[in-house]
Design an enzyme around this catalytic site. Structure first.
Site, short mmCIF file in Angstrom:
data_model
loop_
_atom_site.label_atom_id
_atom_site.label_comp_id
_atom_site.label_asym_id
_atom_site.label_seq_id
_atom_site.Cartn_x
_atom_site.Cartn_y
_atom_site.Cartn_z
N LEU A 52 0.80 -1.13 -0.18
CA LEU A 52 0.17 -0.04 -0.02
C LEU A 52 0.81 1.17 0.01
O LEU A 52 0.31 2.33 -0.39
CB LEU A 52 -1.05 -0.15 1.35
N CYS A 168 8.13 -12.57 -3.68
CA CYS A 168 6.79 -12.61 -4.42
C CYS A 168 5.83 -12.79 -3.12
O CYS A 168 5.93 -14.09 -2.63
CB CYS A 168 6.67 -13.43 -5.24
#
Length: 700
Positions: A52, A168
């Protein structure tokens, strides 16, 4: 201001974006604002809290949702009249085949791993669709253009061992130990000992919005009268047990992945640790001392020793107890410091426990400290710069302005007063096995290596093929696919366990294999060279060089010289007397007995390779050298001096004079370090221009 022709080209273009992470969010926004009206996005990841701070299209309410879908919806809110289609899927899935790629005018990559990049590169070549590749790491970035037959493809230059590692979706599907380190350091350690008000992914246990966030927060809060050990066990059970079970509830995530194993403290630790050690009582260090350690009380002395699950669990609990007992005043303000012994111990233990859960090899404290101390965080500004450069190159591609294509590097420090360094793209490498018809050479022991070794270590890992087909002459030795019947599958599986020399169509010295990937529409030839000398001489060729002289009393000597490259060794043998055969000399080495023949001199020099030592004595070559047209040396020696690197800021030099420009200044290459990217989107493949002309590739 764009001309009418440019505007028409942009408006009518059909664009494929691969990746909707750090670069992808910036790229989608820039494409939409630049006038592109038909955009397709592929991304298999879901949104994490750690995304974010830089992936601005996402909000906290989106955590757990598809990146591609949420990015699409966010852009449509300010550009509702354009067409954006999202795919929450892996770009390597069968539906994204060559025909799928042919519908697009240009493909734009914002990927985070070499495997996916190679796959997209091959599909673009097969579909004859231009590819604009990109990557970032910290303040560094690059954008490259790849046009079939006009510029080099992504694989024309060999990629050195990665200096950065993509993490990842570290909170859900780690596949490497570095993923576990980042999770333990940036999430768990920060949550327990850092700013309590800072959100991170440990606040969210699953995608189930019905779960109470307050309940999750309470897990990390310790009441005044709560026993430290019980608090530690509660944290242990939450992050390694219940969180893993919650993740397992999403069946789609584990469809093609190894499922993790939940771990609870009761299954690993004794009921009470109080009697086992009393480090919190006996520790004599002062409050706040960075040298406080959990290891002495547990009998752990060697930082290079590999701890098992029980030892890591004990260190986890003991380190947490010491933080509360000896450094309580610092809790709430701590940040990870690689010189903080207790912090390193805690992060190492937590990372190893998580690695155990996900089936990842464990690491020692010494190794973990080296990884944790080299984290390179993503920079949102770099992503925005690179996204803008991608769009600029995409517009050039659509206009077919080949002369204006540029490979652009974003530098951390100015070079010639420039932070953006554009150079002309390179010509295709005639030695590239992907975009040319260059045959490969595989040196392998055909009597000791199985077909499975060839498939796993060469065809899949080294050549990056997903659905390989292997033929020897007219004999089909191996194939994968959904259309195979049970008998065919059984036959191919049986072949996997056979030695190459024992296959129905034996693979021997001089055999030529045809290897294809129908999904990527890639085909190449492999010339097999049996490595006879490695069978017998390897056990004795351990030193850098040695000299053996036998009594020399006989006249009429003749000399036979053999020079070969075996397992990184240049071997010169000089034999005297005609009846001293190679077999008899090898027998001497095997048995240790001296022969009565006049002379044997054996010179052995070990060559240096940048890649790691290959398993099973396999060496793949024939496709790694840079083309001579780019000024690279054509020498076959692996010990050649590094070539000079010429930088061009204007792109005015002829293509034959250019060199691969490093993303960093030459001075920054003096000290080789391993950088670890702490985020999960957009990793740049750092290429060292001094290493691109190596002749041999070591098989990992």
């Amino acid at each position: 201001m764009a001309t009418q022709q440019q505007q028409s080209a942009i408006k009518g273009a059909k664009v494929l974006m691969v990746g909707a992470g750090g670069i992808g969010c910036e790229l989608l926004k820039t494409l939409a604002l630049s006038g592109f009206e038909d955009i397709h996005i592929i991304d298999m990841d879901t949104i994490e809290v750690s995304n974010l701070n830089r992936q601005f299209l996402f909000r906290r309410s989106h955590v757990g949702q598809s990146k591609a879908k949420v990015a699409r919806d966010a852009v449509l809110r300010f550009r509702p009249n354009i067409n954006i289609r999202s795919y929450h899927a892996n770009v390597k899935n069968p539906e994204f085949d060559v025909d799928f790629f042919k519908q697009f005018d240009v493909v734009l990559n914002g990927l985070d791993n070499l495997d996916a990049r190679r796959h997209v590169n091959r599909l673009c070549l097969a579909a004859d669709v231009p590819l604009v590749e990109s990557g970032t790491t910290g303040f560094l970035g690059q954008v490259t253009v790849h046009i079939k037959g006009k510029t080099e493809c992504y694989e024309c230059q060999t990629k050195p061992a990665p200096k950065t590692y993509p993490v990842c979706t570290i909170t859900s599907t780690p596949t490497k130990f570095v993923h576990c380190i980042v999770w333990a350091k940036d999430l768990l350690f920060a949550k327990l000992f850092g700013d309590k008000n800072q959100d991170n992914d440990l606040n969210v246990r699953s995608n189930n919005s019905a779960s109470s966030s307050k309940e999750t927060e309470d897990v990390f809060e310790r009441s005044e009268d709560e026993d430290i050990e019980q608090y530690g066990r509660k944290i242990y059970d939450h992050v390694f047990g219940s969180n893993i079970e919650a993740a397992l509830s999403n069946e789609e995530t584990w469809k093609n992945r190894r499922r993790p194993r939940p771990i609870y403290s009761k299954d690993v630790l004794p009921e009470s640790l109080t009697q086992q050690n009393g480090s919190t009582q006996n520790c004599s260090v002062t409050d706040g001392d960075l040298m406080v350690s959990a290891m002495p009380s547990l009998g752990l002395k060697n930082p290079q020793e590999l701890w098992g699950l029980t030892q890591n669990s004990l260190v986890f609990i003991e380190a947490l107890k010491l933080f509360f007992a000896k450094r309580k005043k610092e809790i709430g303000h701590l940040t990870f410091d690689k010189d903080d012994q207790l912090a390193v111990e805690f992060v190492t233990a937590a990372a190893n426990i998580r690695a155990e859960s996900f089936g990842i090899p464990l690491h020692s404290l010494f190794e973990a400290k080296g990884i944790a101390g080299n984290i390179v965080h993503a920079v949102a500004t770099t992503n925005a710069i690179i996204a803008g450069l991608i769009v600029i190159e995409a517009i050039k591609v659509l206009k077919k302005d080949v002369d204006k294509f540029r490979m652009t590097y974003c530098l951390e420090h100015p070079s010639k007063k420039l932070l953006l360094m554009p150079i002309e793209p390179y010509e295709p490498n005639p030695a590239c096995y992907v975009c040319s018809e260059t045959p490969l050479v595989l040196e392998i022991n055909t009597r000791k290596s199985k077909l499975r070794d060839l498939v796993d270590k060469i065809v899949k890992t080294k050549l990056g093929m997903n659905l390989p087909l292997i033929m020897h002459g007219n004999s089909l030795l191996y194939e994968v696919g959904d259309d195979l019947d049970d008998i065919m599958v059984a036959n191919y599986n049986a072949n996997l366990e056979k030695y190459l020399s024992e296959l129905p169509s034996p693979i021997l010295n001089g055999s030529i294999l045809t290897v294809e990937d129908l999904q990527q529409e890639l085909s190449c030839k492999i010339n097999v060279k049996h490595r006879f000398f490695s069978e017998i001489l390897n056990p004795v060729l351990n030193s850098v060089w040695f000299l053996i002289i036998l009594p020399s009393t006989f006249p009429k000597l003749f000399h036979f010289t053999e020079s070969r490259n075996q397992d990184g060794l240049s071997l010169d043998i000089i034999l005297g007397f005609s009846n001293v055969t190679i077999r008899r000399v090898l027998t001497m080495f095997e048995t240790g007995r001296r022969l009565t023949h006049p002379l044997l001199i054996l010179f052995c020099h070990r060559e240096e390779f940048d890649e790691e030592k290959e398993p099973e004595g396999m060496v793949l070559s024939g496709w790694t050298p840079s083309p001579a047209t780019n000024g690279e040396s054509a020498s076959t020696s692996n010990n050649e001096n590094p070539v000079d690197v010429t930088e061009s800021s204007s792109g005015s030099e002829p293509a034959s004079k250019k060199r691969r420009l490093s993303e960093t200044e030459a001075s920054n290459h003096k000290k080789e370090t391993e950088n670890v990217e702490s985020e999960d989107d957009d990793i740049m493949e750092v290429e060292n221009p001094m290493m691109v002309s190596k002749k041999k590739i070591r098989v990992e």
